[in-house]
Design a protein around this motif. Structure first.
Motif, mmCIF file in Angstrom:
data_model
loop_
_atom_site.group_PDB
_atom_site.id
_atom_site.type_symbol
_atom_site.label_atom_id
_atom_site.label_comp_id
_atom_site.label_asym_id
_atom_site.label_seq_id
_atom_site.Cartn_x
_atom_site.Cartn_y
_atom_site.Cartn_z
ATOM 1 N N UNK A 1 50.776 27.238 18.225
ATOM 2 C CA UNK A 1 49.999 27.426 17.020
ATOM 3 C C UNK A 1 50.088 26.731 16.208
ATOM 4 N N UNK A 2 51.353 26.090 16.523
ATOM 5 C CA UNK A 2 51.760 25.215 15.218
ATOM 6 C C UNK A 2 51.102 23.556 15.163
ATOM 7 N N UNK A 3 49.756 23.786 16.390
ATOM 8 C CA UNK A 3 49.684 22.361 16.676
ATOM 9 C C UNK A 3 50.645 20.717 17.687
ATOM 10 N N UNK A 4 51.699 21.434 18.068
ATOM 11 C CA UNK A 4 52.305 20.709 18.675
ATOM 12 C C UNK A 4 51.502 20.300 20.376
ATOM 13 N N UNK A 5 51.832 19.683 20.338
ATOM 14 C CA UNK A 5 51.879 18.745 21.614
ATOM 15 C C UNK A 5 52.027 19.151 22.628
ATOM 16 N N UNK A 6 50.992 19.468 23.461
ATOM 17 C CA UNK A 6 52.122 20.590 24.443
ATOM 18 C C UNK A 6 53.211 19.521 25.572
ATOM 19 N N UNK A 7 53.022 17.702 25.658
ATOM 20 C CA UNK A 7 53.728 17.017 25.767
ATOM 21 C C UNK A 7 54.816 17.004 25.688
ATOM 22 N N UNK A 8 54.689 17.632 24.143
ATOM 23 C CA UNK A 8 56.260 17.055 23.574
ATOM 24 C C UNK A 8 56.741 18.573 23.499
ATOM 25 N N UNK A 9 57.083 19.593 24.683
ATOM 26 C CA UNK A 9 57.964 20.695 24.731
ATOM 27 C C UNK A 9 58.225 20.781 25.379
ATOM 28 N N UNK A 10 59.379 20.812 25.673
ATOM 29 C CA UNK A 10 60.472 21.225 26.523
ATOM 30 C C UNK A 10 60.473 22.431 27.036
#
Length: 467
Positions: free
Chosen positions: A123-132
Motif C-alpha cells: 500500500x506504501x507503493x513498495x515494489x514487491x521484489x524489495x520485500x522478503x
C-alpha cells in the motif's frame, strides 16, 4: 546523593534527573530554554495538546538517518572485502506506510512476516521484489498472495513449506527466489524469548538437516535457492554470537556451493540499542566492520568467495527514534519491607501500548517532559492503569521528587515493538503515532477511538437500524 536500596544495581543515582543521555534519546531531542522537552523542535506540551496521551512520537529525521547510517556503514565495510550488502528493514519492529516509504527511499528493502505487513508495504507503493517474507507458519493464502504479487525471497522455515511455495510459484508461472532458515544452535546473550537460534524452539531447520533440505528445494524448477538465513536473537550487544553463527553458516555455505552457486548469506538482525544509560550498544560502523572481518576471515579459511550478505535491522533503526508521552494521574509513596520508599507514578497508558516490560522484564528510562526540576531525585516506578500488578512502564528510574499529577512523562526508545505489540486490554484504545520533523508534527497512524472499539462488537445495533 543517597541511593535507594530498592534500586537495581545498574541504576545510578544521579545528581539531578533532567538530563537526556544521547545514547538513549533520539538525536533531535533536547530541552528548550524553559526546560521543556522538544523533539525535532516540537515541544511535549504542544504534542499533548494536539494529540493527547499516550502518544508515540517518531523523530522522522532520526529514523531516516539511522537507516542511512546502517546502509552506508555495511556497504562500506563489505565493499572493502569485495562483497555487497542487502539491508532489509525488519517491519515487525514497527511498520506503517510512511515508515515503509522512508526506508525504501533510504535504499533499504523491507522484511515482512505476515500478509498484513505485506499489505502495508504494498500500500506504501513498495515494489514487491524489495520485500522478503518470513514466518514459521505461513498460510497457503499468504504464500499465494506473496508469490502472485511478485515478492522477493521467501524464507523457507520448514520442509512442508517447500512444496507449498513451489506449487504456488508453478501456478503463477514464477521462479520464486527462496532462502532457507537455519537453526544454527548459537546461544545469543539475550532474553530467552528473544534468542531465536536455540535448538528447542519453533524457527528454522536444524543445521544437521540443512544439506538434505536444500537438495529437496533444488529439485523444484519453480524455486530459485539464493542462500541460507540465520537469526540468532534480538537486543544483542556484542559480535561473539554473530561470529560463531557465521562460522557455522559459512561452512554449510561452502558445502552447498560445491553443488551449485549460492549467491547470498543472510545473517539476520538483532542489533541491540540503549534503553537505559547502563546499556552500551556497539557503534554502527564498528559493528559493520566487525561482521565484515568475521566473514572475510571465515571465507579465507574455507577458500571460498565472499557471498553477498543480507542483514535485517529493525529495532536499531526505529527503536531510538521514538518516544512515548504519558500524563501522570496518581502518585503513591509505598514503604517496602519497612525500610525504603518507592514512589509509584501512574500514567494513562501501560501494557496496552508497551507490553515489553511485562513480557520480557524490559527496562526503560523516563524523564519529566513539561519542565525541569531542582528537586532531589527519588526512586520511582512508572506504572500503567491496567488491572495487573505487572503493568509496569518503567521498573526503576530516578525522577525529581516533586513529580506531580498532570506532569508529562517521556519514555524514550519505544519505537520497536511498542505500537507493533499494542493491544486493547481493558478496552483502552491504541494511541496515535505522530511524526515530527523541523518543528512540525503530523499523524502517520491514527489513534483508535471508543467508537472504533465498539464498531467490532456484533451485539451493538448500528445507529438508525430498527429491530
Amino acid at each position: 546523593m543517597f541511593a535507594n536500596p530498592l534500586a537495581p544495581e545498574w541504576l545510578t543515582a544521579p545528581a539531578e534527573a533532567n538530563s537526556l543521555p544521547s545514547t538513549v534519546w533520539s538525536h533531535n531531542a533536547a530541552r528548550t530554554e524553559t526546560g521543556e522537552l522538544a523533539i525535532a523542535g516540537v515541544t511535549a506540551t504542544q504534542l499533548v495538546r494536539d494529540f493527547g496521551t499516550p502518544v508515540y512520537v517518531i523523530d522522522e529525521a532520526d529514523a531516516i538517518a539511522r537507516a542511512t547510517e546502517i546502509k552506508g556503514a555495511f556497504d562500506s565495510a563489505f565493499a572493502r572485502i569485495g562483497s555487497s550488502v542487502k539491508v532489509y528493514y525488519a517491519g515487525k519492529a514497527f511498520l506503517c506506510t510512511e515508515v515503509a516509504r522512508w526506508m525504501t527511499a533510504a535504499g533499504l528493502n523491507i522484511d515482512v512476516a505476515s500478509a498484513g505487513e505485506m499489505a502495508v508495504a504494498l500500500a506504501a507503493g513498495v515494489d514487491a521484489s524489495r520485500l522478503g517474507f518470513h514466518g514459521n507458519n505461513k498460510s497457503l493464502s499468504e504464500i499465494d498472495r506473496a508469490v502472485r504479487a511478485g515478492i522477493g525471497p521467501i524464507v523457507i522455515d520448514s520442509v512442508v513449506e517447500i512444496g507449498r511455495v513451489a506449487e504456488a510459484a508453478s501456478r503463477h508461472g514464477r521462479t520464486q527466489p527462496v532462502r532457507l532458515r537455519i537453526n544454527s544452535g548459537v546461544h545469543a546473550s539475550t532474553h530467552e524469548y528473544l534468542a531465536t537460534a536455540r535448538e528447542d524452539q519453533k524457527f528454522g531447520i536444524p543445521l544437521s538437516d540443512a544439506e538434505a533440505v536444500v537438495a529437496q528445494i533444488r529439485t523444484h524448477s519453480s524455486l530459485d535457492f539464493v542462500g541460507i538465513h540465520s537469526h540468532i536473537g534480538s537486543q544483542i550487544f556484542d559480535t561473539a554470537g554473530f561470529a560463531e553463527a557465521a562460522q557455522r553458516l559459512l561452512e554449510l555455505h561452502a558445502r552447498l556451493s560445491a553443488a551449485a552457486p549460492v549467491p547470498e548469506l543472510n545473517l539476520g538482525g538483532g542489533f541491540g540499542i540503549a534503553y537505559t544509560s547502563a546499556d552500551e550498544a556497539l557503534p554502527v560502523a564498528e559493528l559493520a566492520e566487525s561482521l565484515a572481518s568475521i566473514v572475510e576471515s571465515e571465507c579465507s579459511r574455507l577458500g571460498i568467495e565472499v557471498p553477498r550478505i543480507a542483514i535485517e535491522p529493525g529495532r536499531s533503526i526505529i527503536g531510538p527514534s521514538t518516544t512515548t508521552l504519558y500524563t501522570v494521574g496518581t502518585i503513591k509513596d509505598v514503604l517496602v519491607d519497612g525500610e525504603a520508599v518507592r514512589k509509584y507514578v501512574s500514567v494513562d497508558g501501560g501494557m496496552s501500548d508497551n507490553i515489553r516490560p511485562a513480557l520480557y522484564g524490559a527496562d526503560y528510562s523516563a524523564r519529566i517532559a513539561n519542565r525541569v526540576s531542582d528537586a532531589d531525585p527519588t526512586l520511582a516506578r512508572i506504572a500503567g492503569k491496567h488491572c495487573e500488578a505487572g503493568d509496569i512502564v518503567v521498573r526503576a528510574e530516578y525522577l525529581p521528587g516533586d513529580v506531580e499529577p498532570g506532569d508529562i512523562i517521556a519514555v524514550p526508545a519505544t519505537g520497536a515493538y511498542g505500537w507493533a505489540m499494542s493491544n486493547n486490554y481493558n478496552y483502552l484504545a491504541r494511541p496515535p503515532v505522530v511524526a515530527v520533523l523541523e518543528g512540525k508534527a503530523r499523524i502517520i497512524v491514527r489513534g483508535e477511538t471508543e467508537e472504533d472499539l465498539l464498531s467490532r462488537d456484533a451485539g451493538i445495533t448500528p445507529s438508525g437500524d430498527s429491530e
